[in-house]
Design a protein around this motif. Structure first.
Motif, PDB file in Angstrom:
ATOM      1  N   VAL A 391      -9.563 -12.829   3.545  1.00  0.00           N
ATOM      2  CA  VAL A 391     -10.510 -11.892   3.317  1.00  0.00           C
ATOM      3  C   VAL A 391      -9.738 -10.652   2.795  1.00  0.00           C
ATOM      4  CG1 VAL A 391     -12.183 -12.460   4.798  1.00  0.00           C
ATOM      5  CG2 VAL A 391     -10.669 -10.726   5.526  1.00  0.00           C
ATOM      6  N   GLU A 392     -10.059  -9.780   2.104  1.00  0.00           N
ATOM      7  CA  GLU A 392      -9.370  -8.647   1.644  1.00  0.00           C
ATOM      8  C   GLU A 392      -9.695  -7.486   2.858  1.00  0.00           C
ATOM      9  OE1 GLU A 392     -10.261  -7.041  -2.193  1.00  0.00           O
ATOM     10  OE2 GLU A 392     -10.015  -8.916  -2.983  1.00  0.00           O
ATOM     11  N   ARG A 393      -8.762  -6.779   3.260  1.00  0.00           N
ATOM     12  CA  ARG A 393      -8.686  -5.917   4.468  1.00  0.00           C
ATOM     13  C   ARG A 393      -9.067  -4.613   4.145  1.00  0.00           C
ATOM     14  NH1 ARG A 393      -3.403  -6.142   8.572  1.00  0.00           N
ATOM     15  NH2 ARG A 393      -4.293  -4.918  10.160  1.00  0.00           N
ATOM     16  N   ALA A 394     -10.068  -4.182   4.933  1.00  0.00           N
ATOM     17  CA  ALA A 394     -10.327  -2.688   5.035  1.00  0.00           C
ATOM     18  C   ALA A 394      -9.741  -2.101   6.530  1.00  0.00           C
ATOM     19  CB  ALA A 394     -11.932  -2.510   5.216  1.00  0.00           C
ATOM     20  N   ALA A 395      -9.341  -0.954   6.500  1.00  0.00           N
ATOM     21  CA  ALA A 395      -8.954  -0.183   7.684  1.00  0.00           C
ATOM     22  C   ALA A 395      -9.923  -0.293   8.923  1.00  0.00           C
ATOM     23  CB  ALA A 395      -8.514   1.161   7.290  1.00  0.00           C
ATOM     24  N   ASP A 396      -9.480  -0.464   9.831  1.00  0.00           N
ATOM     25  CA  ASP A 396     -10.417  -0.505  11.074  1.00  0.00           C
ATOM     26  C   ASP A 396     -11.298   0.651  11.315  1.00  0.00           C
ATOM     27  OD1 ASP A 396     -10.588  -3.059  12.335  1.00  0.00           O
ATOM     28  OD2 ASP A 396      -8.193  -2.683  12.725  1.00  0.00           O
ATOM     29  N   GLY A 397     -10.919   1.818  10.779  1.00  0.00           N
ATOM     30  CA  GLY A 397     -11.497   3.133  10.823  1.00  0.00           C
ATOM     31  C   GLY A 397     -12.769   3.371   9.843  1.00  0.00           C
ATOM     32  N   GLU A 398     -12.523   2.233   8.885  1.00  0.00           N
ATOM     33  CA  GLU A 398     -13.538   2.624   7.784  1.00  0.00           C
ATOM     34  C   GLU A 398     -14.785   1.699   7.959  1.00  0.00           C
ATOM     35  OE1 GLU A 398     -11.399   1.650   4.147  1.00  0.00           O
ATOM     36  OE2 GLU A 398     -10.074   3.433   4.552  1.00  0.00           O
ATOM     37  N   GLY A 399     -15.169   1.080   9.061  1.00  0.00           N
ATOM     38  CA  GLY A 399     -16.315   0.444   9.135  1.00  0.00           C
ATOM     39  C   GLY A 399     -15.789  -0.931   9.311  1.00  0.00           C
ATOM     40  N   ARG A 436      -3.662 -12.107  -3.670  1.00  0.00           N
ATOM     41  CA  ARG A 436      -3.845 -11.981  -5.333  1.00  0.00           C
ATOM     42  C   ARG A 436      -3.496 -10.241  -5.614  1.00  0.00           C
ATOM     43  NH1 ARG A 436      -9.611 -12.585  -7.264  1.00  0.00           N
ATOM     44  NH2 ARG A 436      -9.350 -10.993  -8.814  1.00  0.00           N
ATOM     45  N   ARG A 437      -3.351  -9.969  -7.024  1.00  0.00           N
ATOM     46  CA  ARG A 437      -3.016  -8.863  -7.291  1.00  0.00           C
ATOM     47  C   ARG A 437      -4.056  -8.122  -8.019  1.00  0.00           C
ATOM     48  NH1 ARG A 437       1.405 -11.609  -9.169  1.00  0.00           N
ATOM     49  NH2 ARG A 437       0.749 -11.525 -11.271  1.00  0.00           N
ATOM     50  N   GLU A 438      -4.134  -6.882  -8.001  1.00  0.00           N
ATOM     51  CA  GLU A 438      -5.017  -6.293  -8.901  1.00  0.00           C
ATOM     52  C   GLU A 438      -4.011  -5.513  -9.895  1.00  0.00           C
ATOM     53  OE1 GLU A 438      -8.110  -6.512  -9.917  1.00  0.00           O
ATOM     54  OE2 GLU A 438      -8.830  -7.960  -8.347  1.00  0.00           O
ATOM     55  N   LYS A 439      -4.423  -5.251 -11.130  1.00  0.00           N
ATOM     56  CA  LYS A 439      -3.451  -4.290 -11.895  1.00  0.00           C
ATOM     57  C   LYS A 439      -1.994  -4.371 -11.594  1.00  0.00           C
ATOM     58  CE  LYS A 439      -7.552  -1.582 -13.089  1.00  0.00           C
ATOM     59  NZ  LYS A 439      -8.319  -0.225 -13.265  1.00  0.00           N
ATOM     60  N   GLY A 440      -1.379  -5.283 -11.110  1.00  0.00           N
ATOM     61  CA  GLY A 440      -0.132  -5.407 -10.929  1.00  0.00           C
ATOM     62  C   GLY A 440       0.387  -5.106  -9.501  1.00  0.00           C
ATOM     63  N   VAL A 441      -0.769  -4.724  -8.517  1.00  0.00           N
ATOM     64  CA  VAL A 441      -0.399  -4.194  -7.306  1.00  0.00           C
ATOM     65  C   VAL A 441      -1.059  -5.335  -6.430  1.00  0.00           C
ATOM     66  CG1 VAL A 441      -0.872  -2.586  -5.525  1.00  0.00           C
ATOM     67  CG2 VAL A 441      -0.560  -1.966  -8.001  1.00  0.00           C
ATOM     68  N   GLY A 442      -0.272  -5.532  -5.148  1.00  0.00           N
ATOM     69  CA  GLY A 442      -0.589  -6.449  -4.498  1.00  0.00           C
ATOM     70  C   GLY A 442      -2.040  -6.130  -3.516  1.00  0.00           C
ATOM     71  N   VAL A 443      -2.778  -6.633  -3.552  1.00  0.00           N
ATOM     72  CA  VAL A 443      -4.084  -6.479  -2.640  1.00  0.00           C
ATOM     73  C   VAL A 443      -4.117  -6.981  -1.092  1.00  0.00           C
ATOM     74  CG1 VAL A 443      -6.825  -7.053  -2.545  1.00  0.00           C
ATOM     75  CG2 VAL A 443      -5.758  -7.146  -4.509  1.00  0.00           C
ATOM     76  N   PRO A 444      -4.243  -5.865  -0.445  1.00  0.00           N
ATOM     77  CA  PRO A 444      -4.092  -6.187   1.162  1.00  0.00           C
ATOM     78  C   PRO A 444      -5.043  -6.950   1.491  1.00  0.00           C
ATOM     79  CG  PRO A 444      -4.341  -3.637   0.659  1.00  0.00           C
ATOM     80  CD  PRO A 444      -4.449  -4.440  -0.719  1.00  0.00           C
ATOM     81  N   GLY A 445      -4.692  -7.875   2.478  1.00  0.00           N
ATOM     82  CA  GLY A 445      -5.660  -9.176   2.681  1.00  0.00           C
ATOM     83  C   GLY A 445      -5.150  -9.412   4.182  1.00  0.00           C
ATOM     84  N   LEU A 446      -6.176 -10.253   4.759  1.00  0.00           N
ATOM     85  CA  LEU A 446      -6.188 -10.804   6.138  1.00  0.00           C
ATOM     86  C   LEU A 446      -6.342 -12.314   6.019  1.00  0.00           C
ATOM     87  CD1 LEU A 446      -8.250  -8.676   8.525  1.00  0.00           C
ATOM     88  CD2 LEU A 446      -5.894  -8.962   8.604  1.00  0.00           C
ATOM     89  N   LEU A 447      -5.275 -13.090   6.690  1.00  0.00           N
ATOM     90  CA  LEU A 447      -5.331 -14.473   6.722  1.00  0.00           C
ATOM     91  C   LEU A 447      -5.852 -14.929   8.274  1.00  0.00           C
ATOM     92  CD1 LEU A 447      -3.281 -17.374   5.396  1.00  0.00           C
ATOM     93  CD2 LEU A 447      -3.949 -17.620   7.624  1.00  0.00           C
ATOM     94  N   PHE A 448      -6.818 -15.723   8.570  1.00  0.00           N
ATOM     95  CA  PHE A 448      -7.288 -16.051   9.700  1.00  0.00           C
ATOM     96  C   PHE A 448      -7.427 -17.469  10.085  1.00  0.00           C
ATOM     97  CE2 PHE A 448     -11.451 -14.855   8.046  1.00  0.00           C
ATOM     98  CZ  PHE A 448     -11.935 -16.073   8.701  1.00  0.00           C
TER      99      PHE A 448
END
Length: 452
Positions: A391-399, A436-448
């Motif tokens: 999944v793509e990772r959201a900060a825990d404080g953001e819901g 994956r990347r978006e606009k050359g920047v790595g997308v923060p993700g989680l693997l479970f």
């Protein structure tokens, strides 16, 4: 006297003129094969005749147009490219021949050469909408999305009433995450061209991307009324929306998105987006110890990239995806024992305690609430079976989860753990990754990896 231009004794110039006349007569009579034969005979008389080479390329562009065989279509475009190439060699000053050459090269897969030719043409003829549109297509095929978007804008500015250029710009805008701009572009044009179903269809898909199901239905129904044979394929989206999908990232949107994207999916994902989710998941499964001969279900299989990674572990490999065109591409790999078109949760609900391993590589990003998929996975797995996903990772404080500007959901680690626990699944592995990347920047993700 015979009017056959092949008769002996005819002066070469007169013979070529007669063959040209026959060729163009055949073109006007919708007989491109006959036209190509006439132009080829003219070239047999004078192989250095640039206009004859260009005319042969034009005739080749129409010949076999009804074919649906990819190999035949590709060969047609390559024949066009060869003919235009001869013409340009003989007279490099003709920018129209160079334009035809560049376009034919793009269509037959010579993308790098096509991009270079279009760049030269765009410098020389910045006022030509045809050149700018061709340049945009070549740049898009090469994976240069932002540069392509700029060229599409130039093409539309030069030819604002051209539906073809506007539709391609709208598609590029939606793919870039700016579906609202696509709607704002197409709606005025649809009022000027109210009977064009392609415009209403594209507006409907853009409204789906914006999670506006009622507006999407209005536009798609209008397209259906103008396109009763459903050549645009809007019926499935209408049925899905009428069934109540659309408040989330609807199945209708995801299906439409990936059907359009199928042909360039692998190139874009592996190239400019640096897609690594299948390899990351396979390595993680191996670390936990995986035997061969497993019953594996690839959820949201797409074109089968995860199937390539997991086939060595599978005694039986199945795949399911919402997009029929993606499933067709996966079938071409000849990796899967079974493929089907459908929803991932529905596929999990089909049979209890069936699967040893479930794989979802970069798929859950199109789902907000993960409770249904975790609950269905728990029922579909055998005891000891595992569910591996990114999944793509959201900060825990953001819901729990959030929909981002790229129309993909990010999920908090705490939320993923809670959903697994609620479904009775044990977390065996949870770690950060870059799927994956978006606009050359790595997308923060989680693997479970979770286990029943």
């Amino acid at each position: 006297m015979s009017s056959d231009p092949s008769i002996g004794g005819t002066p070469p110039c007169a013979l070529i003129e007669a063959l040209f006349q026959r060729g163009y007569d055949r073109l006007y009579a919708a007989d491109p094969t006959g036209a190509a034969a006439a132009f080829a005979r003219a070239l047999a008389v004078d192989p250095g005749h640039g206009e004859a080479w260009a005319a042969l390329a034009d005739a080749s562009s129409d010949s076999g147009a009804e074919s649906t065989d990819d190999c035949c279509v590709a060969e047609k475009h390559c024949a066009m490219a060869r003919a235009y190439g001869h013409a340009v060699t003989l007279d490099p000053r003709s920018w129209m021949w160079r334009l035809g050459w560049a376009e034919a090269l793009r269509r037959c897969g010579e993308i790098t050469t096509a991009v270079a030719l279009f760049a030269e043409l765009a410098m020389e003829r910045p006022d030509s909408a045809q050149v700018r549109l061709g340049n945009a297509r070549a740049l898009s095929a090469a994976g240069h999305a932002e540069a392509a978007l700029a060229e599409y804008r130039e093409a539309v500015a030069l030819r604002p009433d051209d539906p073809e250029a506007a539709l391609e710009l709208a598609d590029a805008l939606t793919a870039s995450g700016d579906a609202l701009a696509a709607v704002e572009l197409l709606q005025p044009l649809s009022r000027r061209l109210p009977d064009d179903p392609t415009l209403h269809h594209a507006i409907g898909l853009a409204w789906i991307a914006l999670r506006e199901p009622e507006k999407a239905l209005t536009a798609l129904r209008r397209a259906r009324d103008l396109d009763p044979d459903d050549t645009l394929g809007g019926a499935a989206a209408i049925l899905a929306l009428e069934a109540g999908e659309g408040s989330d990232l609807s199945a209708a949107y995801v299906r439409a998105l990936f059907d359009r994207y199928a042909d360039r999916f692998d190139r874009d994902l592996l190239g400019k987006l640096g897609y690594a989710a299948p390899e990351l998941l396979k390595a993680a499964v191996d670390r936990l110890g995986a035997s061969a001969g497993l019953r594996v279900l690839d959820l949201g299989c797409g074109t089968g990239l995860a199937g390539v990674s997991f086939r060595p572990l599978a005694g039986f490999l199945a795949g399911v995806d919402l997009s029929p065109r993606m499933v067709d591409k996966a079938r071409e790999r000849a990796l899967y024992d079974r493929l089907s078109v459908g929803d991932v949760v529905a596929a999990l609900d089909e049979a209890a305690e069936t699967w040893d391993l479930l794989v979802a590589a970069d798929v859950l990003v199109y789902l907000g609430d993960l409770a249904p998929v975790f609950q269905a996975a728990a029922k579909a797995l055998v005891v000891g079976g595992r569910f591996a996903a990114t999944v793509e990772r959201a900060a825990d404080g953001e819901g729990s989860f959030a929909l981002g500007p790229t129309r993909r959901y990010a999920h908090a680690e705490g939320y993923v753990r809670a959903m697994a626990e609620a479904a009775g699944l044990t977390v065996r592995l949870m770690e950060s990754c870059t799927p994956r990347r978006e606009k050359g920047v790595g997308v923060p993700g989680l693997l479970f990896i979770v286990e029943r």
